[in-house]
Every structure is written in structure tokens, then in C-alpha cells.
Scaffold this motif. Structure first.
Motif, PDB file in Angstrom:
ATOM      1  N   ARG A  77       0.828  -1.212   0.000  1.00  0.00           N
ATOM      2  CA  ARG A  77       0.000   0.000   0.000  1.00  0.00           C
ATOM      3  C   ARG A  77       0.857   1.254   0.000  1.00  0.00           C
ATOM      4  N   ARG A  78       1.996   1.185   0.681  1.00  0.00           N
ATOM      5  CA  ARG A  78       2.832   2.387   0.749  1.00  0.00           C
ATOM      6  C   ARG A  78       3.512   2.675  -0.580  1.00  0.00           C
ATOM      7  N   PHE A  90      -7.983  16.218   1.614  1.00  0.00           N
ATOM      8  CA  PHE A  90      -8.458  16.393   2.991  1.00  0.00           C
ATOM      9  C   PHE A  90      -8.922  17.832   3.169  1.00  0.00           C
ATOM     10  N   LYS A  93      -7.094  20.380   5.459  1.00  0.00           N
ATOM     11  CA  LYS A  93      -5.684  20.698   5.219  1.00  0.00           C
ATOM     12  C   LYS A  93      -5.549  21.515   3.942  1.00  0.00           C
ATOM     13  N   PHE A 101       1.308  15.157   3.348  1.00  0.00           N
ATOM     14  CA  PHE A 101       0.743  14.190   4.290  1.00  0.00           C
ATOM     15  C   PHE A 101       1.346  12.776   4.187  1.00  0.00           C
ATOM     16  N   PRO A 102       1.423  12.185   2.962  1.00  0.00           N
ATOM     17  CA  PRO A 102       2.009  10.835   2.903  1.00  0.00           C
ATOM     18  C   PRO A 102       3.454  10.811   3.400  1.00  0.00           C
ATOM     19  N   LEU A 103       4.202  11.891   3.161  1.00  0.00           N
ATOM     20  CA  LEU A 103       5.591  11.929   3.620  1.00  0.00           C
ATOM     21  C   LEU A 103       5.642  12.004   5.143  1.00  0.00           C
ATOM     22  N   ASP A 104       4.754  12.828   5.728  1.00  0.00           N
ATOM     23  CA  ASP A 104       4.681  12.938   7.193  1.00  0.00           C
ATOM     24  C   ASP A 104       4.392  11.593   7.826  1.00  0.00           C
ATOM     25  N   MET A 105       3.457  10.875   7.205  1.00  0.00           N
ATOM     26  CA  MET A 105       2.998   9.644   7.827  1.00  0.00           C
ATOM     27  C   MET A 105       3.939   8.472   7.579  1.00  0.00           C
ATOM     28  N   LEU A 106       4.558   8.443   6.395  1.00  0.00           N
ATOM     29  CA  LEU A 106       5.220   7.208   6.002  1.00  0.00           C
ATOM     30  C   LEU A 106       6.738   7.299   5.910  1.00  0.00           C
ATOM     31  N   THR A 107       7.327   8.485   6.054  1.00  0.00           N
ATOM     32  CA  THR A 107       8.782   8.568   5.900  1.00  0.00           C
ATOM     33  C   THR A 107       9.411   9.268   7.098  1.00  0.00           C
ATOM     34  N   ASP A 108      10.750   9.232   7.151  1.00  0.00           N
ATOM     35  CA  ASP A 108      11.473   9.914   8.228  1.00  0.00           C
ATOM     36  C   ASP A 108      12.250  11.109   7.677  1.00  0.00           C
ATOM     37  N   ARG A 150      -0.184  14.448  -4.809  1.00  0.00           N
ATOM     38  CA  ARG A 150      -0.188  13.670  -3.565  1.00  0.00           C
ATOM     39  C   ARG A 150       0.044  12.184  -3.850  1.00  0.00           C
TER      40      ARG A 150
ATOM     41  N   ARG B  20       2.682   6.452  14.407  1.00  0.00           N
ATOM     42  CA  ARG B  20       3.655   6.892  15.399  1.00  0.00           C
ATOM     43  C   ARG B  20       3.006   7.686  16.523  1.00  0.00           C
ATOM     44  N   GLN B 113     -12.288  10.407   1.251  1.00  0.00           N
ATOM     45  CA  GLN B 113     -11.069  10.765   1.992  1.00  0.00           C
ATOM     46  C   GLN B 113     -10.611   9.605   2.876  1.00  0.00           C
ATOM     47  N   VAL B 119      -5.784   3.596   1.287  1.00  0.00           N
ATOM     48  CA  VAL B 119      -4.895   3.251   0.187  1.00  0.00           C
ATOM     49  C   VAL B 119      -3.451   3.593   0.532  1.00  0.00           C
ATOM     50  N   MET B 120      -3.256   4.650   1.331  1.00  0.00           N
ATOM     51  CA  MET B 120      -1.888   4.989   1.735  1.00  0.00           C
ATOM     52  C   MET B 120      -1.323   4.001   2.749  1.00  0.00           C
ATOM     53  N   GLY B 121      -2.169   3.062   3.201  1.00  0.00           N
ATOM     54  CA  GLY B 121      -1.688   2.091   4.178  1.00  0.00           C
ATOM     55  C   GLY B 121      -1.792   2.602   5.595  1.00  0.00           C
ATOM     56  N   ILE B 122      -2.675   3.577   5.822  1.00  0.00           N
ATOM     57  CA  ILE B 122      -2.870   4.110   7.174  1.00  0.00           C
ATOM     58  C   ILE B 122      -4.137   3.477   7.745  1.00  0.00           C
TER      59      ILE B 122
END
Ligand SMILES: Nc1ncnc2c1ncn2[C@@H]1O[C@H](COP(=O)(O)OP(=O)(O)OP(=O)(O)O)[C@@H](O)[C@H]1O
Ligand SMILES: [Mg+2]
Lengths: 250, 242
Positions: A77-78, A90, A93, A101-108, A150, B20, B113, B119-122
Motif C-alpha cells: 500500500r505504501r 483532505f 488541510k 501528508f504521505p511523507l509525514d505519515m510514512l517517511t522519516d 499527492r 507513530r 477521503q 490506500v496509503m496504508g494508514i
């Protein structure tokens, strides 16, 4: 490459997908076309896992997604970016926060790296100086562009678009279609686009799968779509006057 | 019955595969402001008036000269702490916060939404709902304490202005025979109600199907279901703990 095998789905006793198989290659824009209500969106949702198919399998570069355990599912999914029919930005936002958003949630990544990447993606889809605007303040076409930004911001390997140009004027629609094609080739992504718009079919169809009443009745590309002798496909392709005129002249 | 089962599965899904910790802190603070702080004015107004009305009506009912006047404030105190502050405020809270939560999540659902998050895996349910539930658990008991205080203050002013009770009698009445357990009980109730309102409303919003019409229906049923759950839980807790 994404491969689907014999996907079946029934809603409330009514079969919608009746066993669909196919291969979607990397670096090409793959289209799924068909009349309204034939189950295109359902098929796309089965592929990304928003709907669980009753039968059949979906493979992402050989990895079985349908029977994957939780961790593999999240891992796949990522790597997915998706542009939804209405944009699905969203509401709370702004444009920049949506894309980051995807970078915030999924990366460091660090804040600067993230912002650089966001600005690069926004520029790539032709949007500048709208970072602080809210989704309600931008036009439909701009929403689609933000949705694409996005979807690709996290270096997605797979891009899915559900009716990317619905509700847009013909000119903007083609710009968005071509943007998807360019991005697919530039970043070597496996792209699947669901559409019922003949303009995009002729414009960007590297591989085309035609659905009719839950079956795949034809597959091919934009150069041989007008030459088939499948009746259902011809009815679909030559539904409008312009296409009929072209057909007569050829 | 089926929907109760689905509700339980939904609650379970909040706690698996979370994001997180730092992500949640920020979301919880935002929700505390949206849920708690923004309800402050409404809760204050309702609580003050309920206190005032209870004082005047209790005074009206206690006509016998045999009963000392300070009983009025004693009644107001117990009524407020035991029932009015935690339970009536919960109904008010359900009307304001519950409909808000269901409307927000319902809109996110029908505009895809929530699908976009998935889909992002969240884990969309824990990302969207858990902060709301935690924020309600943090802020609602605070609101109840404020409501109880304002209600007693409202009763004080109403009593003095209408001259049904004197200042010293009122103060004496709220101090006499005070049982601390009533406060503990009120706090236990407020935690339970906060959880019920936030989770039921989230559940209703999260599983909205269809269009704008269904979002409106989801809001309404979030409020009605929350109210029924509050009253049932109120009765059960009274039976169990009093
Ligand atoms: N969640 C669902 N529950 C029940 N039926 C559904 C569900 N989703 C889709 N369907 C049904 O499946 C059929 C196909 O729907 P789908 O959205 O895939 O059509 P489509 O090909 O995408 O059409 P369009 O081009 O109009 O978007 C429709 O008849 C619809 O009623
Ligand atoms: Mg569709």
C-alpha cells in the motif's frame, strides 16, 4: 507490473465482476474502459484492496496482494498512489499539507527535504503559488492536479486513477490525461486509469481493457480499438457522432 | 444486535496497527480544542441555568415550614453532582460533539477521503477516531466539573435574587452532610459517557454510505443512539455503584 487473475465480485446476490484477468505493464498507461455501471470502479477498488474480491488474485510484481498478511499489505500500500474520482483531498488541510501528508505519515525525511519534494511535485503537475490555498478555494482541475501530486509524492510505484477527467472541460481533461501519461513514463510507474471518456482512450491508451457486464470482452491499444469487430466495443466507441464520421472517412 | 457486534469490532480496530506516537499527540491536542474547548460556552450556559432553575423549583416545591430552607441548596448540590452535571451535560455533549463527529467522518467517507487514507496504508479508523475518543475522555470530565460548579453558582444567584434562600443558608446547605463519593461517581459516569458519545458517533459517521442525505441521517442517528446509550448506562451505573 500488476497481474489480476479471475477476479469475481457479487453485491447482494448480483454478480458485478464475473471473472476478469489481465496484465498491466510498467511504464505504460493501462486503461480500463466500459459503460457506466459495468463495474470499473469496483474492479479498481478490488485491485487496491478497498474491496475484497470474492474470488481471484491480484499480484503486484509477483507479490500476492489478496492473501497477503497485514505487513506485506501495508508494504505494498505504501507503494501505491491513487487519484480519486472527486480528488478526495483532505478538507481540513491546505494544498501543501495535503501533498506533504504521505511523507509525514510514512517517511522519516526532514522538514526541508519534505518541502522540497512537495514543491517539486506541485511544480511537476503545473501548480505554483497555491501552497496555502484550501481545497474549497481551488478549481476542479486544480484539485485533480493536487491529487496527482499527492499520489506521486512518496515515489509511488503504482498509480491508480478513477475517472481522472470527469467534470473537466475537454481541453483541461486532455492536459490531465497527458500529465498522467508523462509521469508514468518519466518515473516508470505502473499506471491504471479507469475512464469512460473516448478522448482519453484515443489520447493515452497504451493498453486498453474493455469491460462489458462484468466480463472482459476485448483488450488492445489505441491504434487497433477502431478496427475490432466486437459489437459491444463498437457500440461503445462509436456512440458519438464525431467518431462515426471518422469511421466513415477511414 | 448485528450492529452492536460491528461496533465492538470497530472499537477493536482502533487499537491495532497504530501510527507513530508523535502523530497522535498533535491530533489529540487539536481534538481537545475542537471537542472540549469549543463546547465550553454551551456547557457553561446550560449548567448555570439548570442550577438556577433547580433552585427556584425546589424552593417552590418545599412549601412546608417544617423543612429548613438550607435543604434547597442541599438538594441542588446532590442533584447537580449526581445527575445534572454528568448526565444532562452528556446529552448536550451528544447533541453538539456527537453530531459534529458523525458529520465530519460521514463527509470524509462519502468524499473518499477515508479510502484515500486506507490506500496509503494508514489505519484510518485509529488515525481518525482514536484521537477523538481520547480527547473526549480528557475533556469531558473537565467540562462536568466546570458544569457542576457553575450549576451550584447559578443556583446561588437565583436563590438570592428571588429571595427564596439567604446566602448563609445556601452555603450551609451545600456543605452539610457532603458525601465525597458523589463526586467520584460523577467522574466515573463522565468517563463512561464521554467514551460512549465519541465512539458511537464515530462509528455512525465512519460507516456512512451514500451521499449528503445519508451524512445528515448519520448525524441524527449518532445523537439519538448516544442519548439512548447514555440513559441506559446511567441507569446501570446507578444500580451498580450507588
Ligand atoms: N459497495 C457496493 N455495494 C453494492 N453494490 C455496489 C457497491 N459498489 C458498486 N456497486 C454496484 O456495482 C455496479 C458497478 O458499479 P461501479 O461503480 O463499478 O460502476 P462504474 O463502471 O465505475 O460506473 P461509472 O462509470 O458510472 O463510475 C453498480 O451497479 C453498483 O450499484
Ligand atoms: Mg466509477
Amino acid at each position: 507490473m500488476i497481474e489480476i487473475q479471475d477476479i469475481k465480485k457479487t453485491f447482494d446476490g448480483k454478480p458485478i465482476l464475473k471473472g476478469i484477468s489481465g496484465k498491466f505493464e510498467k511504464g505504460r498507461t493501462n486503461l480500463i474502459i466500459g459503460a457506466s455501471g459495468t463495474g470499473k470502479s469496483v474492479l479498481l477498488k478490488c485491485i487496491v484492496g478497498l474491496i475484497k474480491p470474492d474470488e481471484g488474485h491480484v499480484y503486484y510484481d509477483g507479490r500476492d496482494f489478496t492473501d497477503a498478511d497485514r505487513n506485506l499489505k501495508i508494504e505494498i500500500r505504501r507503494e501505491i498512489g491513487m487519484l480519486f474520482q472527486g480528488g478526495a483531498l483532505f478538507d481540513s488541510k491546505n494544498v501543501e499539507q495535503n501533498v506533504i501528508f504521505p511523507l509525514d505519515m510514512l517517511t522519516d525525511m526532514s522538514k526541508e527535504e519534505k518541502l522540497d519534494r512537495v514543491n517539486f511535485c506541485l511544480k511537476r503537475v503545473g501548480l505554483e503559488n497555491v501552497n496555502k490555498k484550501m481545497p474549497s478555494e481551488i478549481s476542479g482541475g486544480m484539485k485533480k492536479r493536487v491529487g496527482i501530486a499527492r499520489a506521486i509524492v512518496n515515489n509511488s510505484k503504482y498509480l491508480f486513477c478513477d475517472e481522472p477527467n470527469s467534470g473537466l472541460d475537454p481541453q483541461t481533461a486532455i492536459v490531465i490525461d497527458n500529465l498522467i501519461k508523462e509521469i508514468t513514463e518519466e518515473f516508470d510507474i505502473t499506471t491504471i486509469v479507469v475512464t469512460h471518456d473516448m478522448n482519453s482512450v484515443m489520447e493515452i491508451g497504451d493498453y486498453i481493457m474493455f469491460l462489458y457486464e462484468g466480463h472482459k470482452v476485448w483488450e488492445g491499444n489505441d491504434s487497433n480499438i477502431t478496427e475490432s469487430n466486437v459489437k459491444e466495443l463498437n457500440d461503445f466507441v462509436f456512440a458519438n457522432k464525431l467518431m462515426r464520421t471518422i469511421r466513415k472517412e477511414v | 444486535m448485528k450492529s452492536i457486534g460491528k461496533y465492538c469490532i470497530f472499537i477493536g480496530s482502533l487499537f491495532v496497527n497504530r501510527e507513530r506516537f508523535s502523530t497522535y499527540i498533535k491530533l489529540i491536542i487539536n481534538e481537545c480544542i475542537a471537542i472540549g474547548f469549543n463546547s465550553l460556552v454551551l456547557v457553561s450556559i446550560v449548567a448555570t441555568f439548570i442550577g438556577a432553575v433547580s433552585t427556584v423549583q425546589t424552593a417552590f416545591n418545599l412549601v412546608s415550614p417544617l423543612i429548613p430552607t438550607y435543604v434547597i441548596s442541599q438538594v441542588v448540590r446532590d442533584l447537580t453532582i449526581l445527575e445534572l452535571a454528568p448526565s444532562i451535560m452528556a446529552i448536550v455533549f451528544a447533541g453538539k460533539v456527537g453530531s459534529n463527529i458523525a458529520g465530519e467522518l460521514g463527509t470524509m467517507r462519502i468524499t473518499e477521503q477515508i479510502d484515500a487514507l486506507e490506500v496509503m496504508g494508514i489505519n484510518s479508523s485509529s488515525y481518525l477516531v482514536l484521537p477523538k475518543v481520547i480527547a473526549a475522555l480528557i475533556t469531558y470530565p473537565m467540562l462536568v466539573v466546570i458544569a457542576a460548579y457553575l450549576s451550584i453558582v447559578g443556583g446561588y444567584f437565583a436563590g438570592i435574587l428571588t429571595k427564596v434562600i439567604t446566602e448563609t443558608e445556601y452555603i450551609y446547605g451545600i456543605r452539610v452532610d457532603f458525601n465525597e463519593f458523589t463526586v467520584t461517581f460523577a467522574l466515573i459516569k463522565s468517563f463512561v459517557f464521554a467514551f460512549l458519545v465519541s465512539s458511537i458517533s464515530s462509528y455512525k459517521g465512519f460507516y456512512t454510505r451514500g451521499g449528503a442525505l445519508e451524512v445528515g441521517k448519520a448525524s441524527t442517528s449518532a445523537v439519538t443512539n448516544s442519548c439512548i446509550a447514555i440513559l441506559l448506562a446511567d441507569y446501570l451505573l446507578a444500580q451498580l455503584l450507588l
